[in-house]
Design an enzyme around this catalytic site. Structure first.
Site, PDB file in Angstrom:
ATOM      1  N   HIS A  59     -10.617  -4.628  10.089  1.00  0.00           N
ATOM      2  CA  HIS A  59     -11.276  -4.517   8.603  1.00  0.00           C
ATOM      3  C   HIS A  59     -12.688  -3.799   8.882  1.00  0.00           C
ATOM      4  CE1 HIS A  59      -8.643  -7.620   7.276  1.00  0.00           C
ATOM      5  NE2 HIS A  59      -8.957  -7.298   6.215  1.00  0.00           N
ATOM      6  N   GLU A 110       0.661  -1.321   0.087  1.00  0.00           N
ATOM      7  CA  GLU A 110       0.003  -0.022   0.218  1.00  0.00           C
ATOM      8  C   GLU A 110       0.879   1.268  -0.146  1.00  0.00           C
ATOM      9  OE1 GLU A 110      -0.758  -2.550   1.693  1.00  0.00           O
ATOM     10  OE2 GLU A 110      -2.952  -3.269   1.242  1.00  0.00           O
TER      11      GLU A 110
HETATM   12  C1  LIG Z   1      -2.012  -4.808   4.639  1.00  0.00           C
HETATM   13  C2  LIG Z   1      -2.995  -5.392   3.965  1.00  0.00           C
HETATM   14  N1  LIG Z   1      -3.525  -5.201   2.442  1.00  0.00           N
HETATM   15  C3  LIG Z   1      -4.411  -5.975   1.924  1.00  0.00           C
HETATM   16  C4  LIG Z   1      -5.167  -7.001   2.824  1.00  0.00           C
HETATM   17  C5  LIG Z   1      -6.228  -7.618   2.015  1.00  0.00           C
HETATM   18  N2  LIG Z   1      -5.699  -9.334   1.981  1.00  0.00           N
HETATM   19  C6  LIG Z   1      -6.120 -10.059   2.700  1.00  0.00           C
HETATM   20  S1  LIG Z   1      -5.441 -11.570   2.473  1.00  0.00           S
HETATM   21  C7  LIG Z   1      -4.705 -11.000   1.056  1.00  0.00           C
HETATM   22  C8  LIG Z   1      -3.837 -11.953   0.089  1.00  0.00           C
HETATM   23  C9  LIG Z   1      -2.775 -12.262   1.168  1.00  0.00           C
HETATM   24  O1  LIG Z   1      -1.952 -13.101   0.201  1.00  0.00           O
HETATM   25  P1  LIG Z   1      -0.912 -14.026   0.951  1.00  0.00           P
HETATM   26  O2  LIG Z   1      -0.223 -13.190   1.777  1.00  0.00           O
HETATM   27  O3  LIG Z   1       0.079 -14.794  -0.236  1.00  0.00           O
HETATM   28  O4  LIG Z   1      -1.820 -15.003   1.827  1.00  0.00           O
HETATM   29  P2  LIG Z   1      -2.773 -16.298   1.320  1.00  0.00           P
HETATM   30  O5  LIG Z   1      -4.132 -15.789   1.111  1.00  0.00           O
HETATM   31  O6  LIG Z   1      -2.176 -16.934   0.048  1.00  0.00           O
HETATM   32  O7  LIG Z   1      -2.654 -17.212   2.354  1.00  0.00           O
HETATM   33  C10 LIG Z   1      -5.008  -9.757   0.913  1.00  0.00           C
HETATM   34  C11 LIG Z   1      -4.499  -8.805  -0.340  1.00  0.00           C
HETATM   35  C12 LIG Z   1      -4.866  -7.109   4.116  1.00  0.00           C
HETATM   36  N3  LIG Z   1      -5.490  -7.896   4.895  1.00  0.00           N
HETATM   37  N4  LIG Z   1      -3.549  -6.349   4.579  1.00  0.00           N
END
Ligand SMILES: Cc1ncc(C[n+]2csc(CCOP(=O)(O)OP(=O)(O)O)c2C)c(N)n1
Ligand SMILES: Cc1ncc(C[n+]2csc(CCOP(=O)(O)OP(=O)(O)O)c2C)c(N)n1
Ligand SMILES: [Mg+2]
Ligand SMILES: [Mg+2]
Lengths: 321, 332, 332, 321
Positions: free
Chosen positions: D126, D57
């Site tokens: 959230h 971000e």
């Molecule tokens: C700082 C932040 N940005 C965006 C999000 C929204 N979000 C939640 S899970 C996710 C994807 C996370 O991907 P990864 O770290 O690979 O974990 P996975 O879901 O694949 O286990 C996002 C973008 C968040 N929770 N926190």
């Protein structure tokens, strides 16, 4: 003792008392911070407890959150309050919420120290007073000392508190002198201090604005206006009762804070008063904060943006006139 | 039967116990998540949940290498980490349902389960948000001289967060006992990580003074063996380490993510599910190696199933917190 | 005299012009900073300034390789970058004094000088704070197909800011024409970077898909030659690059940092000043190579001195902005 | 048309009109954001203008600032407003100040879109509504639409504005329907909209709280209380005049906002009213915001933290009683 010395003494005494207390931040060990507030601490406590960090505000604040959750009592040094922009996630989404989200299972006994205040000709990114942001967030406590005595007593309370506390020191006040007793003492949070008793008007002021208010009060004296000056000392928890009582007594109120006036600390305090002392007020609560502009560098411009005793005096005279 | 006994003799009793424990734990996570999905589908669960199904070998293999008092921090996809570290099923379900009996008295929910008793400092709904906390826990362990290590679980998506590199740098400078575990399941929500990751993951960590390894995250014994060595090294004072586990989530990003062909093919999913299912891989190995016989394995399955069902029932029946609890636990 | 002419013939006229230009630019920065220090010492300058003295070869060598419309972003220690990119002395001094005639009408001061006419998007008082801006400028250049490149100057201290790695990753993913230039002067304020940097700087960038080089930042011709190749490659579409220039600041962290033996020795300072002064190194080389004779070099020196003095006088005499200007320029 | 569709249409039309406009953020291209608000945009504009980013971000917001300074007009998508904690430095120390610090030489025409609002059982990280932070900062403009019509018109204004604009969309309102004209239109910033005319009490509400206020107004009708509902639409610039005039007319005011009540938006608006309509008010301005607790997950608890029509109704009845 100066305010800077009072902060240092509080830290030193707490570090002696409790080996879990440590400080981390940029240029704090041998350099003793850029304001030389921590000079000498590293000699007594060593580099493991007075810890120089990389320029990674988010990172070391996050580390402090984790350390606080696991038995340590960190004090984080954010050189300029303006850099708190970099630690909002760690302070607000992590530190402030850990206890609640865990249903009370975890706690985060940490202190974030930061500076605030303009008029050092340091321009827009080194002059802000952003404490209103933190006061907005449940889970945090926000402290703004205005005297060496308060600084020491409040800092000790902050370190002993089991919650994240944000402690703002005005850069221009580090040299301010005042009496500080030798013995151990603390000052409870949420207790405002009446810095000057008066009957005609209440001036509520925070941090360096307390001195501005006191100076204005002196000027008002010559006009036979008796101003009461109250320092909330902590903007959260806020001692609404003391503020409202004074407002009821004097029926006229000015709130002065160095943060941006709009959506800032003066708004909350003014509306607490407007509600609590509604039937006693002779005039609207007057708010005086920083102008709604980024802090300019040029001296004549910068001076125009920050509340002055003259401005407070003028406002008070108008209110009482 | 004789054959089984013969073969199992080739394995030490403690190895067998450990393998069966890891299998049981993986199965427990699997069945837990199936129940979660079911609760969600039947509209019995508030909010969302991010299922861990498919990644069980990572949490289980790593937590098997940890002491009970070692720390972990977890993510939005955190149920597996919690259970693997020792959380109880009933309090887990209760938390997911927002009940008073939950780990966080219902205040945290799926994305915030914390259980300090098992060293779990909490799941975190900010991607990468717990990297500081884990590193700080390692800091405490070192300062307080407890011999604990901290494991920070995060997804490949968290490699986008600058915080991670800031704390890796400090962990290396201060030789902190922390292991950064990246569960590389190829996707950040609905975006393949080829769109979000430049360079090379291991090289990144090395650049910050943190040596790393990348392994197949579907083989629980491999994960465990790697973790065991790494944990021992870190505990002994070698400083931080980085571990990338290649894995895959079998379900959607969260329970509501049903139609996902626009970001990954059914074929890809199928292939992982049939060929790379960590629970099945372990089951097959246990069978092939004759570590346990069908009856023993069935018994484990039945036991876990019963535990999970009992836990769901407990949680379903448990009361919500009284509304006046809302203002508690803000401050200590 | 004949010898001089003889030798200089070995160099092309355009090379000579370029070398002398780089020398003049370095000298200008040097004399500018001396005046700044003097103004500060005489209490004529508000606030503080972070002198660039000792690092001149970096700004000059790199900006010499740039087009006027190429972008740069700068730091708290930014005077050298501004001047090297083409800023005028008078408006620079005026800004430092908070005068209306300054580059930012006095509103920015030493740490915020911006001059879009020379591609300078601004100094930045947040360490690492301009990494996004520079990368964004490269993004525009690519999208608008202008052929511009962007150079992000920052100190070794900025290697601690996570933002830098976030944007490097995106610059690599999106093959943006940006060069990250780290001026490694060994110190973050009063702390040696051995206390703040783990791992290896170049490896870090490689981990994010950004190839890099590390060079001696005191030899302006070396800096220029490296930058020239790098800029050409980046401009041609090769994606981002990283350049570490080893250098040293001769003065304190800022003008008020006088007693600094607690963090670096006088001997270390002396050694750099006598052996590694970029202005002197270039002067010596120009002399040894007989690119110019003493008279020519003296003339340059006198010209620059006169310009700087004239500029200070202009700025000192210039008026402050009227107080009612304070509320202007908040919004466009 | 739903509010989500209105936002999408505004973006699509502006992207068609001006090739310098682009959007970046996480999961916004093929996925069309997690709320599916941008579905289809990538098909029309391609992945270069609907740009999927890493989960960075701060990084992509910073890139947007730089792109805005150099000829582009970026729209940044921050999936949950809670993550704005990560971009405060880029938004506040960079975007908001660039114009001023450069003495008017540079400009930053960018929009940061973020969501706000609770009640999705998404828990403490959230569910926040952190718009007060941005409203506190000079150099930013802060928009909170409450209807599809407003969303579209305000988004177009935001994109055409030469300043950084922070645009908050309530997650629970994406499905809210309302009329939206086919032709191009914009809505100026700083102009409040009277959503319902009334005479007995003024309810000032933002974002999803407008609907809450309207629902409360309907309930009040049955008690013969005529409530005026006003939506400031932009909390900065703030249309003080319209708010104060209504307060003078009705003499009773409630301010409802979903952000934390303490040091939040309700404080500023309440004190603007308390000052501007001082001599007309029959009772203190009543503020209603989110409770001073992190947003809890458990449904009965979460429901207790967020202002409801019942609560607004009750407060209004008490004020008018
Ligand atoms: C700082 C932040 N940005 C965006 C999000 C929204 N979000 C939640 S899970 C996710 C994807 C996370 O991907 P990864 O770290 O690979 O974990 P996975 O879901 O694949 O286990 C996002 C973008 C968040 N929770 N926190
Ligand atoms: C985010 C942030 N943290 C801290 C500071 C205070 N500060 C100003 S300059 C500086 C040191 C910077 O070191 P480096 O990047 O190496 O640049 P140098 O001063 O050596 O040129 C620090 C810590 C700042 N301006 N911004
Ligand atoms: Mg992933
Ligand atoms: Mg440096």
């Amino acid at each position: 003792m100066t305010l800077g010395e009072a902060v240092r003494e509080a830290l030193a005494e707490e570090m002696r008392r409790d080996s879990r207390v440590f400080i981390c931040g940029e240029d704090i060990a041998e350099a003793g911070t850029v304001f030389k507030v921590l000079t000498g601490l590293v000699d007594e406590f060593g580099k493991e407890r007075v810890l120089d960090t990389p320029i990674s505000e988010a990172g070391f604040t996050g580390i402090a959150v984790g350390a606080a959750m696991t038995g340590m009592r960190p004090v984080v040094d954010i050189m300029f309050g303006d850099f708190s922009t970099l630690v909002m996630d760690q302070m607000v989404n992590q530190a402030a919420k850990v206890r609640y989200m865990s249903g009370g299972k975890c706690k985060v006994p940490m202190v974030m120290r930061a500076t605030l205040g303009a008029s050092r000709r340091s321009a827009a990114q080194h002059s802000q007073s952003l404490h209103a942001w933190f006061a907005h967030i449940p889970g945090l406590k926000v402290v703004l000392p205005s005297t060496p005595y308060d600084a020491k007593g409040l800092m000790k309370t902050a370190i002993r508190d089991d919650n994240p506390v944000v402690f703002f020191e005005d850069k221009m006040m580090y040299k301010l002198k005042g009496p500080v007793p030798a013995e151990d003492y603390t000052i409870p949070f949420g207790v405002a201090d009446i810095k000057r008793v008066g009957t005609d008007i209440t001036i509520i002021a925070t941090s360096s604005m307390v001195q501005v208010a006191l100076d204005a009060a002196k000027m008002l004296e010559e006009f036979d206006i008796s101003a009461e000056v109250i320092d909330p000392r902590t903007v959260w928890p806020l001692d609404e009762k003391t503020l409202i009582e004074s407002a009821k007594k004097t029926s006229r109120v000015i709130v002065v804070d160095e943060g941006y006036e709009r959506y800032g600390v003066t708004a909350e305090i003014a509306s607490v008063i407007a509600e609590g002392a509604f039937f006693s007020l002779e005039a609207p609560v007057k708010r005086i904060g920083a102008m709604h502009v980024p802090i300019p560098f040029s001296p004549p411009l910068e001076d125009a943006t920050i509340p002055t005793e003259r401005q407070v005096f003028g406002a008070a005279k108008a209110l009482c006139g | 039967m004789t054959t089984v006994l013969d073969r199992s003799k080739a394995h030490s009793e403690s190895d067998v116990q450990q393998w069966l424990r890891m299998y049981r734990q993986m199965l427990m996570i699997r069945l837990f998540e199936e129940q979660v999905n079911d609760l969600y589908t039947r509209a019995l669960m508030p909010g969302l949940a991010h299922l861990y199904t498919g990644q069980e070998a990572v949490a289980v293999g790593i937590c098997e290498a940890l002491r009970l008092d070692d720390y972990i921090t977890s993510t939005h996809r955190g149920h597996g980490h919690c259970l693997a570290k020792g959380a109880q099923l009933g309090a887990m379900f209760a938390e997911l349902l927002g009940k008073e009996a939950g780990y966080c008295k219902g205040k945290g929910g799926s994305m915030h389960i914390a259980d300090p008793d098992t060293g779990n400092l909490g799941a975190n709904a900010i991607v990468g948000g717990s990297a500081g906390i884990a590193t700080g826990a390692a800091f405490s362990a070192k300062r307080l001289n407890t011999g604990q290590v901290a494991v920070c679980f995060f997804g490949d998506g968290a490699m986008g967060q600058g915080l991670l590199y800031e704390v890796m740098n400090m962990a290396a400078l201060w030789t902190l006992p922390v292991i950064y575990v990246c569960e590389n399941n190829l996707y950040n929500e609905y975006t393949h990580n080829s769109e979000t990751l430049a360079g090379d993951m291991l090289t990144r960590a090395v650049g910050f003074g943190v040596p790393g390894e990348r392994i197949d995250g579907q083989e629980v014994r491999k994960v465990y063996a790697t973790a065991k060595t790494m944990v021992a090294r870190v505990r002994a004072g070698a400083g931080p380490a980085f571990l990338v586990c290649d894995t895959y989530r079998f379900h959607g990003h969260h329970v509501g993510d049903i139609n996902r062909e626009y970001y990954r093919s059914k074929q890809e999913e199928q292939q992982w599910k049939t060929e790379r299912d960590p629970v099945k891989l372990m089951l097959d190995w246990l069978t092939t190696e004759k570590v346990a016989n069908r009856a023993q394995l069935d018994q484990i399955q039945n036991e876990v199933k019963a535990e999970v069902e009992k836990a769901v029932q407990f949680a379903m029946a448990a009361p919500y917190p009284a509304v006046d609890r809302v203002a508690q636990d803000v401050y200590a």
